[in-house]
Write an enzyme that holds these catalytic residues in place. Structure first.
Site, short mmCIF file in Angstrom:
data_model
loop_
_atom_site.label_atom_id
_atom_site.label_comp_id
_atom_site.label_asym_id
_atom_site.label_seq_id
_atom_site.Cartn_x
_atom_site.Cartn_y
_atom_site.Cartn_z
N THR A 1 25.77 25.59 24.91
CA THR A 1 25.57 24.90 26.08
C THR A 1 26.28 25.76 27.17
O THR A 1 27.39 26.19 27.12
CB THR A 1 26.20 23.43 26.07
OG1 THR A 1 25.58 22.84 24.64
CG2 THR A 1 26.06 22.67 27.16
N CYS B 1 47.45 44.18 28.77
CA CYS B 1 46.81 43.57 27.72
C CYS B 1 47.07 41.89 27.59
O CYS B 1 47.94 41.74 28.33
CB CYS B 1 46.93 44.25 26.40
SG CYS B 1 48.59 44.43 25.98
N SER C 1 30.40 38.89 36.14
CA SER C 1 31.42 38.12 36.10
C SER C 1 31.70 37.03 37.17
O SER C 1 32.22 37.76 38.42
CB SER C 1 32.66 38.67 35.27
OG SER C 1 33.75 37.74 35.08
N ALA C 2 31.65 35.85 37.02
CA ALA C 2 31.92 34.91 38.28
C ALA C 2 33.36 35.21 38.74
O ALA C 2 33.59 35.04 40.09
CB ALA C 2 31.53 33.72 37.80
N HIS C 3 34.32 35.32 37.99
CA HIS C 3 35.73 35.07 38.47
C HIS C 3 36.05 36.32 39.10
O HIS C 3 37.03 36.31 39.84
CB HIS C 3 36.69 34.61 37.33
CG HIS C 3 37.11 35.77 36.34
ND1 HIS C 3 38.21 36.53 36.42
CD2 HIS C 3 36.53 36.35 35.32
CE1 HIS C 3 38.46 37.15 35.37
NE2 HIS C 3 37.53 37.13 34.67
N ASN D 1 37.67 49.27 37.25
CA ASN D 1 38.68 48.13 37.62
C ASN D 1 40.05 48.75 37.90
O ASN D 1 41.12 47.92 38.67
CB ASN D 1 38.75 47.25 36.40
CG ASN D 1 39.04 47.77 34.95
OD1 ASN D 1 38.13 48.89 34.61
ND2 ASN D 1 39.95 47.76 34.43
N GLN E 1 33.06 44.93 38.94
CA GLN E 1 33.98 45.21 40.11
C GLN E 1 33.37 45.38 41.33
O GLN E 1 33.96 45.36 42.34
CB GLN E 1 35.16 46.16 40.05
CG GLN E 1 36.13 45.88 38.66
CD GLN E 1 36.84 44.77 39.15
OE1 GLN E 1 37.24 44.44 40.15
NE2 GLN E 1 37.64 44.30 37.71
N THR F 1 32.84 40.39 29.67
CA THR F 1 33.21 40.70 28.10
C THR F 1 32.10 40.63 27.25
O THR F 1 31.48 41.31 26.57
CB THR F 1 34.52 40.15 27.72
OG1 THR F 1 35.41 40.53 28.33
CG2 THR F 1 34.81 40.79 26.20
N1 PLP Z 1 34.39 44.92 32.82
C1 PLP Z 1 35.04 45.12 33.87
C2 PLP Z 1 34.89 46.65 34.80
C3 PLP Z 1 36.45 44.51 34.10
O1 PLP Z 1 37.07 44.75 35.18
C4 PLP Z 1 36.39 43.13 33.47
C5 PLP Z 1 37.68 42.33 33.55
O2 PLP Z 1 38.89 42.76 33.80
C6 PLP Z 1 35.46 42.74 32.20
C7 PLP Z 1 34.17 43.77 32.23
C8 PLP Z 1 35.54 41.55 31.52
O3 PLP Z 1 35.38 40.37 32.35
P1 PLP Z 1 35.59 39.09 31.83
O4 PLP Z 1 36.93 38.76 32.35
O5 PLP Z 1 34.55 38.38 32.75
O6 PLP Z 1 35.27 39.05 30.64
#
Ligand code: PLP
Length: 389
Positions: free
Chosen positions: A233, A316, A193-195, A145, A173, A77
């Site tokens: 940090t 959401c 995004s790491a997770h 996603n 994704q 994000t």
């Molecule tokens: N972009 C896409 C395509 C996503 O699927 C997501 C999370 O669902 C994000 C951005 C946002 O990622 P984060 O959870 O790391 O902020």
């Protein structure tokens, strides 16, 4: 009693967050004991800094970037917002109609690029829009996603280059699921995004192409971290886990996931589902299944009661199910409210399709009865739908 009663939950929501990879957990835990702040000059600070830079180099290598062009942040994000504010403040902005809310919210006045019925970006319209906009920033996700639909990034990058526009790719994704190098294809920046790839939550990165590295204005100022491009940090344990997750993420797993996904999709279609976006190239782990007659919310709750974790098109943060702008943009009409997303994690078990389909067939029978206005006695219904509200 279903054969799976009492079993562990079946997690099929990897696009919301992936299962943590063991190597990522180990690296995260080890880094928790690294007391130093990477910005401190003493020995503990230097040790933390060394781990940070080692992780940066590994992540850069994986994505074909230079280490100095990896800007760590809290997740995608923030990485999307960083690209839009940092590279797009003086440019017209164009975004795909099916972009994640991270992009939509960061560019509320952007021009929308429509998608085709299969969910892929409409390249002819993009071409026309770019011809009217000078030096635009185009934001396009590598893969969606909700549906897993893959956009033609190489073609979009060529159009951008031809019209003097720049391209930001949200590769959240696609990372570790598709074998692409978006910087090499011409992207100015890439969000990760790491997770979403088996690392910890709370870390992400914006990868910037060398030609745009100096142009990136900071979104968050502060102590000068990340070469002045992102103050604050760094989340060192999560970043160490991020790098370790990439080390063990095997694209070889992708064919196995695709086979499991295809089995789920075939069984669901037999039961009456429509697979959304199935005519387009898609992520190997994702299917979006619409079941006419039953709301997505009802389906998610019913499957949850059967111990199966999936999402409605878009959930959401309140946990409520919002109407999916992705499915609306694909012109699904009323079907958009009846679609769930099934997304297999990297460690999905071979029994996942059978277990999912056992529950899904009951749901499909319920949808059919609803469509046909069919009603049986409460006793008969209890037998047919043991675990459904
Ligand atoms: N972009 C896409 C395509 C996503 O699927 C997501 C999370 O669902 C994000 C951005 C946002 O990622 P984060 O959870 O790391 O902020």
């Amino acid at each position: 009693m279903t054969p799976f009663a009492g079993a562990e939950p079946l997690y099929l929501d990897a696009n919301a967050t992936e299962t943590l990879r063991p190597a990522a957990r180990a690296a995260l835990i080890a880094a928790l004991d690294r007391v130093g702040n990477p910005a401190s000059v003493h020995a503990e600070g230097r040790a933390a800094r060394s781990l940070l830079e080692k992780s940066r180099a590994a992540i850069a290598r994986h994505f074909g970037a230079r280490p100095q062009d990896v800007v760590f942040c809290s997740g995608a994000t923030e990485a999307d917002a960083m690209a839009i504010h940092g590279l797009g403040s003086n440019r017209p902005i164009l975004i795909g109609a099916t972009e994640h809310d991270a992009v939509r919210a960061a560019a509320p006045n952007a021009t929308t690029i429509p998608v085709n019925a299969d969910g892929t970006i409409d390249l002819a319209t993009l071409d026309r829009l770019l011809a009217r906009q000078n030096g635009a920033l185009v934001c396009l996700m590598a893969a969606n996603n909700e549906t897993g639909v893959i956009h033609p990034i190489a073609e979009a990058a060529s159009l951008c280059a031809a019209h003097g526009a720049i391209l930001h790719v949200d590769a959240v994704q696609a990372a570790c699921r598709l074998d692409y190098d978006y910087l090499a294809l011409g992207a100015a920046s890439v969000a990760i995004s790491a997770h979403k790839l088996g690392g910890p939550k709370g870390a992400g990165a914006l990868l910037v192409a060398p030609a745009h590295a100096d142009a990136l204005a900071p979104l968050i100022r502060g102590g000068g971290q990340e070469r002045g491009r992102r103050g604050g940090t760094q989340n060192l344990p999560a970043i160490a886990g991020f790098a370790a997750a990439l080390d063990t993420a095997q694209l070889g797993n992708v064919a196995r996931l695709a086979a499991l996904r295809d089995a789920i999709e075939a069984g669901a279609r037999e039961a009456g589902a429509i697979a959304v976006g199935a005519d387009a190239p898609r992520l190997p782990n994702t299917t979006c299944l619409a079941l006419p007659g039953l709301s997505a919310e009802t389906q998610v709750i019913a499957l949850d009661l059967d111990g199966i974790c999936v999402s409605a098109g878009s959930a959401c943060s309140s946990g409520k199910v919002a109407r999916s702008h992705v499915l609306d943009a694909m012109g699904l009409g009323a079907l958009a409210g009846c679609a769930i997303r099934v997304s297999l994690p990297w460690n999905a078990s071979d029994t996942a399709p059978a277990r999912f389909l056992a529950a899904y067939r009951r749901l499909a029978a319920r949808a059919l009865r609803k469509r046909e206005g069919f009603s049986t006695s409460p006793e008969a219904r209890a037998v047919a739908e043991p675990a459904i509200i």
